[in-house]
Write a protein that holds these residues in place. Structure first.
Motif, PDB file in Angstrom:
ATOM      1  N   VAL A  14       0.836  -1.201   0.000  1.00  0.00           N
ATOM      2  CA  VAL A  14       0.000   0.000   0.000  1.00  0.00           C
ATOM      3  C   VAL A  14       0.869   1.248   0.000  1.00  0.00           C
ATOM      4  CG1 VAL A  14      -1.650   1.319   1.386  1.00  0.00           C
ATOM      5  CG2 VAL A  14      -1.994  -1.118   1.036  1.00  0.00           C
ATOM      6  N   SER A  15       1.931   1.242   0.777  1.00  0.00           N
ATOM      7  CA  SER A  15       2.838   2.393   0.815  1.00  0.00           C
ATOM      8  C   SER A  15       3.497   2.621  -0.534  1.00  0.00           C
ATOM      9  CB  SER A  15       3.912   2.194   1.878  1.00  0.00           C
ATOM     10  OG  SER A  15       3.327   2.087   3.140  1.00  0.00           O
ATOM     11  N   LEU A  16       3.896   1.552  -1.190  1.00  0.00           N
ATOM     12  CA  LEU A  16       4.536   1.667  -2.494  1.00  0.00           C
ATOM     13  C   LEU A  16       3.569   2.231  -3.532  1.00  0.00           C
ATOM     14  CD1 LEU A  16       7.095   1.094  -4.166  1.00  0.00           C
ATOM     15  CD2 LEU A  16       6.131  -1.150  -4.663  1.00  0.00           C
ATOM     16  N   VAL A  17       2.350   1.720  -3.552  1.00  0.00           N
ATOM     17  CA  VAL A  17       1.354   2.201  -4.506  1.00  0.00           C
ATOM     18  C   VAL A  17       1.018   3.670  -4.243  1.00  0.00           C
ATOM     19  CG1 VAL A  17      -1.064   1.955  -5.213  1.00  0.00           C
ATOM     20  CG2 VAL A  17       0.391  -0.060  -5.018  1.00  0.00           C
ATOM     21  N   ALA A  18       0.846   4.038  -2.977  1.00  0.00           N
ATOM     22  CA  ALA A  18       0.526   5.426  -2.640  1.00  0.00           C
ATOM     23  C   ALA A  18       1.662   6.360  -3.023  1.00  0.00           C
ATOM     24  CB  ALA A  18       0.224   5.541  -1.149  1.00  0.00           C
ATOM     25  N   THR A  19       2.889   5.951  -2.792  1.00  0.00           N
ATOM     26  CA  THR A  19       4.035   6.787  -3.138  1.00  0.00           C
ATOM     27  C   THR A  19       4.144   6.966  -4.640  1.00  0.00           C
ATOM     28  OG1 THR A  19       5.203   6.036  -1.170  1.00  0.00           O
ATOM     29  CG2 THR A  19       6.537   6.991  -2.935  1.00  0.00           C
ATOM     30  N   VAL A  20       4.019   5.901  -5.389  1.00  0.00           N
ATOM     31  CA  VAL A  20       4.102   5.985  -6.852  1.00  0.00           C
ATOM     32  C   VAL A  20       2.971   6.855  -7.406  1.00  0.00           C
ATOM     33  CG1 VAL A  20       3.916   4.638  -8.980  1.00  0.00           C
ATOM     34  CG2 VAL A  20       5.392   3.846  -7.131  1.00  0.00           C
ATOM     35  N   ALA A  21       1.770   6.715  -6.840  1.00  0.00           N
ATOM     36  CA  ALA A  21       0.634   7.512  -7.305  1.00  0.00           C
ATOM     37  C   ALA A  21       0.847   8.995  -7.017  1.00  0.00           C
ATOM     38  CB  ALA A  21      -0.646   7.028  -6.648  1.00  0.00           C
ATOM     39  N   LEU A  22       1.332   9.326  -5.831  1.00  0.00           N
ATOM     40  CA  LEU A  22       1.549  10.721  -5.475  1.00  0.00           C
ATOM     41  C   LEU A  22       2.656  11.346  -6.315  1.00  0.00           C
ATOM     42  CD1 LEU A  22       0.391  12.781  -3.509  1.00  0.00           C
ATOM     43  CD2 LEU A  22       2.213  12.180  -1.931  1.00  0.00           C
ATOM     44  N   VAL A  23       3.732  10.626  -6.524  1.00  0.00           N
ATOM     45  CA  VAL A  23       4.828  11.130  -7.360  1.00  0.00           C
ATOM     46  C   VAL A  23       4.355  11.282  -8.809  1.00  0.00           C
ATOM     47  CG1 VAL A  23       7.097  10.564  -8.314  1.00  0.00           C
ATOM     48  CG2 VAL A  23       6.676  10.315  -5.878  1.00  0.00           C
ATOM     49  N   GLY A  24       3.582  10.322  -9.299  1.00  0.00           N
ATOM     50  CA  GLY A  24       3.048  10.420 -10.657  1.00  0.00           C
ATOM     51  C   GLY A  24       2.124  11.606 -10.822  1.00  0.00           C
ATOM     52  N   LEU A  25       1.284  11.868  -9.836  1.00  0.00           N
ATOM     53  CA  LEU A  25       0.372  13.008  -9.893  1.00  0.00           C
ATOM     54  C   LEU A  25       1.141  14.316  -9.885  1.00  0.00           C
ATOM     55  CD1 LEU A  25      -2.674  13.489  -9.954  1.00  0.00           C
ATOM     56  CD2 LEU A  25      -2.615  13.602  -7.463  1.00  0.00           C
ATOM     57  N   PHE A  26       2.164  14.418  -9.051  1.00  0.00           N
ATOM     58  CA  PHE A  26       2.978  15.631  -9.015  1.00  0.00           C
ATOM     59  C   PHE A  26       3.718  15.822 -10.338  1.00  0.00           C
ATOM     60  CE2 PHE A  26       6.508  18.369  -7.751  1.00  0.00           C
ATOM     61  CZ  PHE A  26       5.842  19.318  -6.996  1.00  0.00           C
ATOM     62  N   THR A  27       4.185  14.717 -10.912  1.00  0.00           N
ATOM     63  CA  THR A  27       4.863  14.783 -12.205  1.00  0.00           C
ATOM     64  C   THR A  27       3.920  15.285 -13.294  1.00  0.00           C
ATOM     65  OG1 THR A  27       6.320  12.982 -11.554  1.00  0.00           O
ATOM     66  CG2 THR A  27       6.148  13.437 -13.902  1.00  0.00           C
ATOM     67  N   LEU A  28       2.677  14.827 -13.273  1.00  0.00           N
ATOM     68  CA  LEU A  28       1.695  15.331 -14.238  1.00  0.00           C
ATOM     69  C   LEU A  28       1.484  16.834 -14.082  1.00  0.00           C
ATOM     70  CD1 LEU A  28      -1.042  12.562 -14.290  1.00  0.00           C
ATOM     71  CD2 LEU A  28       0.523  13.185 -16.131  1.00  0.00           C
ATOM     72  N   GLY A  29       1.505  17.319 -12.865  1.00  0.00           N
ATOM     73  CA  GLY A  29       1.390  18.757 -12.637  1.00  0.00           C
ATOM     74  C   GLY A  29       2.558  19.526 -13.233  1.00  0.00           C
ATOM     75  N   ILE A  30       3.759  19.000 -13.052  1.00  0.00           N
ATOM     76  CA  ILE A  30       4.944  19.653 -13.621  1.00  0.00           C
ATOM     77  C   ILE A  30       4.885  19.629 -15.147  1.00  0.00           C
ATOM     78  CG2 ILE A  30       7.454  19.475 -13.862  1.00  0.00           C
ATOM     79  CD1 ILE A  30       7.511  18.535 -10.949  1.00  0.00           C
ATOM     80  N   VAL A  31       4.467  18.506 -15.710  1.00  0.00           N
ATOM     81  CA  VAL A  31       4.340  18.416 -17.169  1.00  0.00           C
ATOM     82  C   VAL A  31       3.296  19.408 -17.673  1.00  0.00           C
ATOM     83  CG1 VAL A  31       3.577  16.908 -19.050  1.00  0.00           C
ATOM     84  CG2 VAL A  31       5.165  16.047 -17.341  1.00  0.00           C
ATOM     85  N   GLY A  32       2.189  19.546 -16.946  1.00  0.00           N
ATOM     86  CA  GLY A  32       1.164  20.514 -17.335  1.00  0.00           C
ATOM     87  C   GLY A  32       1.693  21.935 -17.339  1.00  0.00           C
ATOM     88  N   LEU A  33       2.500  22.282 -16.355  1.00  0.00           N
ATOM     89  CA  LEU A  33       3.081  23.625 -16.330  1.00  0.00           C
ATOM     90  C   LEU A  33       4.074  23.826 -17.468  1.00  0.00           C
ATOM     91  CD1 LEU A  33       3.634  24.395 -12.543  1.00  0.00           C
ATOM     92  CD2 LEU A  33       1.863  25.258 -14.081  1.00  0.00           C
ATOM     93  N   SER A  34       4.812  22.794 -17.813  1.00  0.00           N
ATOM     94  CA  SER A  34       5.751  22.943 -18.927  1.00  0.00           C
ATOM     95  C   SER A  34       5.001  23.084 -20.249  1.00  0.00           C
ATOM     96  CB  SER A  34       6.737  21.779 -18.980  1.00  0.00           C
ATOM     97  OG  SER A  34       6.087  20.594 -19.378  1.00  0.00           O
ATOM     98  N   LYS A  35       3.873  22.395 -20.382  1.00  0.00           N
ATOM     99  CA  LYS A  35       3.061  22.548 -21.595  1.00  0.00           C
ATOM    100  C   LYS A  35       2.466  23.947 -21.663  1.00  0.00           C
ATOM    101  CE  LYS A  35       3.562  18.385 -23.108  1.00  0.00           C
ATOM    102  NZ  LYS A  35       4.388  18.112 -24.257  1.00  0.00           N
ATOM    103  N   GLN A  36       2.156  24.528 -20.506  1.00  0.00           N
ATOM    104  CA  GLN A  36       1.646  25.887 -20.471  1.00  0.00           C
ATOM    105  C   GLN A  36       2.695  26.858 -21.014  1.00  0.00           C
ATOM    106  OE1 GLN A  36       1.314  27.420 -16.530  1.00  0.00           O
ATOM    107  NE2 GLN A  36       1.020  29.493 -17.240  1.00  0.00           N
ATOM    108  N   GLU A  37       3.935  26.679 -20.607  1.00  0.00           N
ATOM    109  CA  GLU A  37       5.002  27.554 -21.082  1.00  0.00           C
ATOM    110  C   GLU A  37       5.228  27.383 -22.580  1.00  0.00           C
ATOM    111  OE1 GLU A  37       8.395  26.778 -18.668  1.00  0.00           O
ATOM    112  OE2 GLU A  37       7.458  27.574 -16.857  1.00  0.00           O
ATOM    113  N   GLN A  38       5.129  26.147 -23.071  1.00  0.00           N
ATOM    114  CA  GLN A  38       5.283  25.915 -24.507  1.00  0.00           C
ATOM    115  C   GLN A  38       4.163  26.586 -25.289  1.00  0.00           C
ATOM    116  OE1 GLN A  38       5.387  21.693 -25.107  1.00  0.00           O
ATOM    117  NE2 GLN A  38       7.547  21.496 -24.555  1.00  0.00           N
ATOM    118  N   ALA A  39       2.939  26.475 -24.816  1.00  0.00           N
ATOM    119  CA  ALA A  39       1.805  27.083 -25.510  1.00  0.00           C
ATOM    120  C   ALA A  39       1.912  28.599 -25.488  1.00  0.00           C
ATOM    121  CB  ALA A  39       0.488  26.633 -24.873  1.00  0.00           C
ATOM    122  N   ALA A  40       2.345  29.156 -24.368  1.00  0.00           N
ATOM    123  CA  ALA A  40       2.495  30.607 -24.285  1.00  0.00           C
ATOM    124  C   ALA A  40       3.604  31.090 -25.216  1.00  0.00           C
ATOM    125  CB  ALA A  40       2.785  31.015 -22.847  1.00  0.00           C
TER     126      ALA A  40
END
Length: 78
Positions: A14-40
């Protein structure tokens, strides 16, 4: 001393799955911000990328807060 290996394995899984999910979600946020900069930079609108990134960061923050409430049951009981 007897170790309950099934319970230990369950906690680890459970700890492993929760950690991977949280890191993946944060990574998606960073990718979204980088796509914002590319679009701008290309002169486009980046509202969807920014909104998605902020949603990912908000979900990460909510997960951390809920984890804190789950593990600190006496919090707020003066």
């Amino acid at each position: 001393m007897k170790i309950d290996w099934a319970a230990l394995g369950s906690v680890f899984g459970v700890s492993l799955v929760a950690t991977v999910a949280l890191v993946g979600l944060f990574t998606l946020g960073i990718v979204g911000l980088s796509k914002q900069e590319q679009a701008a930079a290309q002169g486009g609108s980046a509202t969807l990328a920014r909104t998605g990134a902020y949603a990912c960061f908000a979900l990460c923050a909510a997960a951390v807060v809920l984890w804190g409430f789950a593990h600190c049951p006496a919090a707020g009981q003066g």
